[in-house]
Every structure is written in structure tokens, then in C-alpha cells.
Design an enzyme around this catalytic site. Structure first.
Site, PDB file in Angstrom:
ATOM      1  N   SER A 201       9.124  20.373  80.050  1.00 35.63           N
ATOM      2  CA  SER A 201      10.398  21.067  79.875  1.00 35.63           C
ATOM      3  C   SER A 201      10.372  22.009  78.676  1.00 35.63           C
ATOM      4  O   SER A 201       9.844  21.667  77.613  1.00 35.63           O
ATOM      5  CB  SER A 201      11.504  20.037  79.686  1.00 35.63           C
ATOM      6  OG  SER A 201      12.743  20.684  79.536  1.00 35.63           O
TER       7      SER A 201
ATOM      8  N   LYS B   5      13.477  23.870  82.236  1.00 36.72           N
ATOM      9  CA  LYS B   5      14.118  23.983  80.927  1.00 36.72           C
ATOM     10  C   LYS B   5      15.380  23.118  80.889  1.00 36.72           C
ATOM     11  O   LYS B   5      16.130  23.081  81.861  1.00 36.72           O
ATOM     12  CB  LYS B   5      14.475  25.469  80.733  1.00 36.72           C
ATOM     13  CG  LYS B   5      15.320  25.787  79.530  1.00 36.72           C
ATOM     14  CD  LYS B   5      14.510  25.847  78.276  1.00 36.72           C
ATOM     15  CE  LYS B   5      15.424  25.919  77.050  1.00 36.72           C
ATOM     16  NZ  LYS B   5      14.818  25.276  75.889  1.00 36.72           N
TER      17      LYS B   5
ATOM     18  N   GLY C 292      17.334  25.161  70.273  1.00 36.64           N
ATOM     19  CA  GLY C 292      18.705  24.687  70.405  1.00 36.64           C
ATOM     20  C   GLY C 292      19.169  24.619  71.844  1.00 36.64           C
ATOM     21  O   GLY C 292      20.353  24.761  72.128  1.00 36.64           O
TER      22      GLY C 292
ATOM     23  N   ASN D 122      15.398  18.463  83.704  1.00 35.41           N
ATOM     24  CA  ASN D 122      15.556  17.857  82.382  1.00 35.41           C
ATOM     25  C   ASN D 122      17.009  18.030  81.971  1.00 35.41           C
ATOM     26  O   ASN D 122      17.560  19.124  82.060  1.00 35.41           O
ATOM     27  CB  ASN D 122      14.617  18.560  81.389  1.00 35.41           C
ATOM     28  CG  ASN D 122      14.742  18.014  79.985  1.00 35.41           C
ATOM     29  OD1 ASN D 122      15.720  18.262  79.290  1.00 35.41           O
ATOM     30  ND2 ASN D 122      13.737  17.275  79.543  1.00 35.41           N
TER      31      ASN D 122
ATOM     32  N   ASN E 274      16.569  13.765  78.415  1.00 33.80           N
ATOM     33  CA  ASN E 274      16.171  14.062  77.041  1.00 33.80           C
ATOM     34  C   ASN E 274      17.069  13.252  76.111  1.00 33.80           C
ATOM     35  O   ASN E 274      18.240  13.567  75.950  1.00 33.80           O
ATOM     36  CB  ASN E 274      16.333  15.566  76.786  1.00 33.80           C
ATOM     37  CG  ASN E 274      16.048  15.946  75.348  1.00 33.80           C
ATOM     38  OD1 ASN E 274      15.692  15.104  74.530  1.00 33.80           O
ATOM     39  ND2 ASN E 274      16.205  17.215  75.023  1.00 33.80           N
TER      40      ASN E 274
ATOM     41  N   CYS F  89      18.463  13.760  71.324  1.00 34.96           N
ATOM     42  CA  CYS F  89      19.585  14.615  70.952  1.00 34.96           C
ATOM     43  C   CYS F  89      20.658  13.756  70.286  1.00 34.96           C
ATOM     44  O   CYS F  89      20.720  12.547  70.491  1.00 34.96           O
ATOM     45  CB  CYS F  89      20.135  15.335  72.167  1.00 34.96           C
ATOM     46  SG  CYS F  89      20.224  14.319  73.646  1.00 34.96           S
TER      47      CYS F  89
ATOM     48  N   ASN G  16       8.197  13.441  73.230  1.00 37.12           N
ATOM     49  CA  ASN G  16       8.862  14.678  72.847  1.00 37.12           C
ATOM     50  C   ASN G  16       8.241  15.187  71.532  1.00 37.12           C
ATOM     51  O   ASN G  16       7.279  14.596  71.034  1.00 37.12           O
ATOM     52  CB  ASN G  16      10.367  14.413  72.685  1.00 37.12           C
ATOM     53  CG  ASN G  16      11.209  15.630  73.011  1.00 37.12           C
ATOM     54  OD1 ASN G  16      10.828  16.757  72.701  1.00 37.12           O
ATOM     55  ND2 ASN G  16      12.353  15.422  73.630  1.00 37.12           N
TER      56      ASN G  16
ATOM     57  N   GLY H 132       1.976  20.925  70.408  1.00 36.49           N
ATOM     58  CA  GLY H 132       0.652  21.529  70.412  1.00 36.49           C
ATOM     59  C   GLY H 132      -0.435  20.535  70.038  1.00 36.49           C
ATOM     60  O   GLY H 132      -0.156  19.366  69.732  1.00 36.49           O
TER      61      GLY H 132
ATOM     62  N   GLY I 239       0.250  17.905  73.235  1.00 37.39           N
ATOM     63  CA  GLY I 239      -0.949  18.605  72.774  1.00 37.39           C
ATOM     64  C   GLY I 239      -2.091  18.733  73.750  1.00 37.39           C
ATOM     65  O   GLY I 239      -3.204  19.082  73.346  1.00 37.39           O
TER      66      GLY I 239
END
Lengths: 306, 270
Positions: A23, A47, A74, A101, A129, A132, A195, A220, A247
Site C-alpha cells: 500500500s 493506496k 499523511g 488498505n 492499517n 494510525c 509497516n 526500504g 525492504g
């Protein structure tokens, strides 16, 4: 080589291969259509969607760091209604599992999102997700408290009983296994792990943070060792399937996650290395297996020798 | 417009520009073998990621397409950070991942067109001048800080008149801004077109004059990008209520896919 994978359980999710795009790194999929055949992928996670459109954070929102990047976008998105009406019809969902997501700041909003998407034939699964803030409870992150994480999972489970439910865990916790167990007990079908890691970058000349939001999520190759450790711990803590991410930048990286117990993997930041990365990974996986002399992913899965 | 594609291209050579005073130059033309895509519009850009970036520099770097011929593709760059530093070490035969052409190009009309270039903002105009079939309609005002031979001006001198102003002393910038406004007003009276590319303060000035003089003006923006294809949402700028897509008015829009070229009244640069 047969690369197909099933995230088994009450609501199994069948994938033609274990490569899922993560996502926020693959747009809504359509952005990457010029660079490969979307239907060759295992699945795509779109997304993050919220109930109402969100304009996201001020810029700068991204910063390149050594072997990684920070983002504090954001969760800019057009809202779930726009996605369902305008974007989902453009995706080849008949041939490719599309995973939505979802993001909210109250369990009730999570449930509403779940209910809207439960009615969509084109959605194969939901990825929750939980990294948050819970606005009602002073902004503590859902994903950092086993009870809150379980509450969100239950709310979505109830609102979308027909959909495979994947919960994406945050690594920014003391005991990821405890969160994983709470979420599994609350009815999750699978877990996505991990995440981004909370991080910062600083510009020494301007003495300013390199993100307008000051703090962002690190992703990454830099986070791969942390991700592997988390997936390993979570796989040992729960019996539901685990999807590993963090990653991955090569087929061998993906196999490392399978070895520690992941059923499938997600690729994220590497989609920015070049837009055809995920498509190539699907092609490279069988070759990487052959090099190791294995004939199926099953031979590797969870076979870490310790 | 052709579909973008991603390909691994071979470096033909790296040509330094403006090596005059014994110091190492920061300006280079990177000549790459020609990619599979053929159709492109000046003002479009490409993402460039040498394999030498390894895993430590994850992002490709966005560059306006400078020029493309039957034989090669030119990426013109100035060394400003880690990525371009590593690019300055490229040699013939090295491999570079390139994806493009990306974004929207400049408008091209059979009308008097004023090209406003600030520093490296000249790069997309090289291609524009070469591709335009009425070069006599084009004029350029070029403001720059480094010596003129640092920039690829020679390749367009034969086709159009380039008026260059070097900013080296106090007052030079005022002169540039003064002639910029005069030229824009002239072009506006002829119902012509103004195209601008350069640093943000330069673009802000052009935008202000464009709105004040009501001259049709396009601005080409640059920004840090991770993907170049609209996914990372890192390169957004704020649109105004004049933005043509209703759902995206007063909303952050990606410079990579909605730009990099925007009409001056459709974005906010604040």
C-alpha cells in the site's frame, strides 16, 4: 514452477504467486500498467482509503535516506466512494486480487469502511492499517495497544464478514507478538508485517527537519533486518498466515521472508527503484529457487534452521 | 503521446560543460543510447537511475528531457547532491535505468512564444527549440549565474535568438525582472504564449506577471520525486480553483503526472 500461494483459513485468499505490491507504493495499480502486466502479480494493495477524501500533509513529505526513505504523506486519498466508483472499475479485479488498505481514526469509521467495501465484488480482501492514532483516546496508535488493535479488527470483521481480513502490524511496539496474538484472536485471517519504522531526517545547513511533519515512516532496504525479525517472531506466535514486507529489493530478499515463515511477501519502496520491479520479481523468483535447488516455495517456507 | 517505458540504457559518454578556470565543472551532458520510446513532447521528463546507485540511493532522479535524436538521448545535469555527484562519475558503457517520457509537455503553437529560462531551467527548452517547426516565432530570455558556456546554449543559437543575462552583481536581478515583464507584456499584446522553467522564486515572479498582465503562461515545476509515476505523492503542489479537473481543485496534485508543466493560473506556488 508453480508459485501459487493460498492464505489459508475460513476465507482463503488465492494468489497466483506470492508477490503483492504494498500500500502507498503502487498507487491504485493503474499508474504501473505501462510497465508490466498487472495480472501477472500475486495481488495489489491499493493506496490507503479513508471515509472522506484527505488532502494529506504539507510538503516536503518524502526524504531519501541511506538505503531507504522517509515518508509523511499523511494518507492523501480521494476517499472510499471515489475509489469504488471511479478507480476500481479500471482495475483488472477479475484476474487479480485487489486488496483495499483502509485507514480511520475511530473503530466506528473502520467498520463503516469495511461495510462499504464488503459490498464490492471487485475487492478480494481488506488490509487494515492500525498504525494510525485513535482520536477518541488521546491519539494513541491502535497498533501499539493489543486491546485497541483487537477492537479495530473485531469492528471490521463484523462489518465485512465476507472478506479476507489482513491486519498490517506496526514495528513501533515493544512486543509485536502480543499485538499479533490479539489481532489473530479478534478474527483476522492474515497479518501483514511490517509497516514503516518511525524516523527522522535533518538538514544540517538549514537546521530544519527534512519532512514538514518532522517525523515520518522509514522504509526500504535499511529496515529489512528489523522486518525479518518481526516476521519471525510473529510467525512463531500465531497460526494464521503472515505476509512479510520491509525492504525487499531482490528475489533472494523475498525468499528470506519465506524462510522465516511468511506465506507471501509485499514489495514497497522497491517499486520506486524502478516501476517494473514487482513484475521482474515475479519472473526472478523461480530462478532464485532453482539456484538454491528447491522446487517449490513450500520447501522453503518456515524452514529456517536455528 | 507514446506510453512510457522503463529500460536499462548504456551510457555513450559524459561531456563536461564550462571547464574553463581549472576548477572541476558541475555541468554535464550525459549521452545515453536511444530508448525504445520515440514519441515525446518537449517539457516531458524522465527518471534516471544509474545502477551505480546500488541500494544506498533508492530513488531515481527526475530530469527534463533535453534532446533526443535518432542516435541518442541527452540528459543534461548539474551536480547538486549525492545522486548527481555519483552521476558525474559515469563512464561509457555504464548502465542507467531510465523511465519515461513522463508528465505533460509544453504547449506548442504557431504564435509568438517567449521562452523564459532560469539557470538549469533551460534544459527542456533545448528540445522545445529543436522540435518546434516555426523557430522564427520563438525568443528566449535566459537568466543565469554561472558562465554561459556551462549551459547547452550553443545547440540552439542557430535556430533562435537567445538573450542572456548573467546575474553577477547587485542590480542584475532587477534588470532581468524588468526585461522579463516588458517581454511578457509584448507577447501578451500579440496573444502569444509564455513558457517558463527555472528556480521557484523565478517562477513565482513569472506567475505574478502572468496573472497581472493576463498573458497565457505555462510554468514547468521541479520537485523531489521518488517514483515519477504518480504513486509516492511526494511531489505534490497545490492546485487553484481554476484547475480543469473539478475533483482536483484546491487540492494537492502530483507534479509528475499532472505537471510538470502547468498553466500559471491553475497552481499556487506559495
Amino acid at each position: 514452477m508453480d508459485l501459487s500461494v493460498t492464505l489459508a483459513g475460513e476465507r482463503p485468499l488465492h494468489l497466483k504467486n506470492p508477490v503483492i505490491t504494498a500500500s502507498g507504493t503502487f498507487g491504485y495499480g493503474v499508474e504501473f500498467a505501462p510497465y508490466g502486466d498487472l495480472t501477472s502479480l500475486g495481488a495489489i494493495v491499493v493506496k490507503g482509503l479513508s471515509l472522506k477524501p484527505r488532502s494529506g500533509n504539507p510538503t516536503p513529505r518524502i526524504a531519501e535516506t541511506t538505503s531507504g526513505m522517509l515518508n509523511a504523506v499523511g494518507l492523501q486519498n480521494d476517499g472510499v466512494e471515489n475509489f469504488v466508483r471511479h478507480t476500481l472499475p479500471r482495475l483488472p479485479w477479475q484476474e487479480l486480487p485487489v486488496i483495499a488498505n483502509i485507514y480511520a481514526t475511530e473503530p466506528q469509521d473502520f467498520a463503516e469502511l469495511g461495510a462499504i467495501l464488503a459490498a464490492e465484488e471487485g475487492i478480494a480482501a481488506l488490509e487494515v492499517n492500525i498504525s494510525c492514532p485513535n482520536v477518541k483516546q488521546g491519539g494513541i496508535l491502535f497498533g501499539q495497544d493489543p486491546r485497541l488493535a483487537a477492537a479495530v479488527t473485531k469492528a471490521v470483521r463484523k462489518a465485512a464478514p465476507n472478506k479476507h481480513l489482513m491486519v498490517k502490524l506496526s514495528p513501533n511496539v515493544t512486543d509485536i507478538a502480543a499485538i499479533a496474538r490479539a489481532v489473530a484472536d479478534a478474527g483476522a485471517d492474515s497479518l501483514a508485517c511490517i509497516n514503516t519504522l518511525s524516523g527522522m531526517a535533518v538538514d544540517v545547513r538549514s537546521r530544519r527537519p527534512r519532512l514538514a511533519n518532522v517525523i515520518g515512516g522509514l522504509s526500504g532496504p535499511a529496515i529489512k533486518p528489523v522486518a525479518l525479525r518481526c516476521v519471525w517472531q510473529v510467525c512463531n506466535a500465531v497460526s494464521i498466515p503472515v505476509v512479510g514486507l520491509g525492504g525487499i529489493a531482490s528475489a533472494e530478499d523475498a525468499l528470506e521472508f519465506i524462510l522465516v515463515g511468511a506465506s507471501a511477501v509485499q514489495v514497497g519502496t522497491a517499486n520506486f527503484f524502478r516501476p517494473d520491479f514487482a513484475f521482474d520479481l515475479v519472473r526472478e523468483l523461480p530462478k532464485a529457487c532453482e539456484k538454491l535447488g528447491v522446487h517449490s516455495l513450500e520447501e522453503l517456507r518456515g524452514s529456517l534452521r536455528v | 503521446m507514446s506510453q512510457p517505458a522503463s529500460s536499462l540504457l548504456t551510457v555513450l559518454d559524459l561531456v563536461p560543460f564550462g571547464q574553463s578556470n581549472g576548477l572541476d565543472t558541475q555541468f554535464f551532458a550525459l549521452r545515453l543510447e536511444r530508448p525504445s520510446w520515440t514519441a515525446w513532447k518537449p517539457g516531458q521528463f524522465m527518471m534516471v537511475r544509474p545502477t551505480s546507485f546500488g541500494l544506498d540511493l533508492p530513488w531515481g532522479r527526475p530530469f527534463g528531457i533535453c534532446h533526443m535524436t535518432a542516435q541518442h538521448l541527452i540528459c543534461f545535469f548539474q551536480v547538486v547532491g549525492r545522486g548527481t555527484q555519483r552521476m558525474a562519475a559515469l563512464k561509457s558503457g555504464d548502465k542507467v535505468q531510465v523511465w519515461g517520457p513522463l508528465g505533460n509537455g509544453f504547449a506548442m503553437e504557431d504564435k509568438p512564444t517567449l521562452l523564459l529560462a532560469g539557470g538549469m531551467g533551460i534544459v527542456p527548452f533545448i528540445g522545445y527549440v529543436h522540435e518546434h517547426h516555426q523557430p522564427w516565432n520563438l525568443t528566449m530570455l535566459f537568466g543565469h549565474r554561472q558562465p554561459l558556456n556551462c549551459y547547452p546554449v550553443d545547440s540552439i543559437n542557430e535556430r533562435i535568438t537567445v538573450d542572456s543575462l548573467r546575474e553577477s552583481a547587485v542590480g542584475d536581478l532587477d534588470n532581468l525582472i524588468f526585461s522579463l515583464r516588458e517581454r511578457m507584456a509584448d507577447v501578451g499584446e500579440q496573444n502569444g504564449l509564455v513558457l517558463a522553467c527555472g528556480p521557484l522564486p523565478f517562477l513565482k515572479t513569472v506567475q505574478q506577471f502572468a496573472l497581472e498582465l493576463k498573458v497565457r503562461t505555462q510554468l514547468s515545476l521541479e520537485n523531489k520525486m521518488a517514483c515519477g509515476v504518480g504513486a509516492c505523492l511526494g511531489c505534490v503542489c497545490q492546485s487553484t480553483e481554476n484547475y480543469p479537473v473539478a475533483a482536483k481543485r484546491n487540492w494537492p496534485v502530483q507534479v509528475c503526472t499532472h505537471g510538470p508543466v502547468f498553466w500559471a493560473d491553475q497552481i499556487s506556488l506559495d
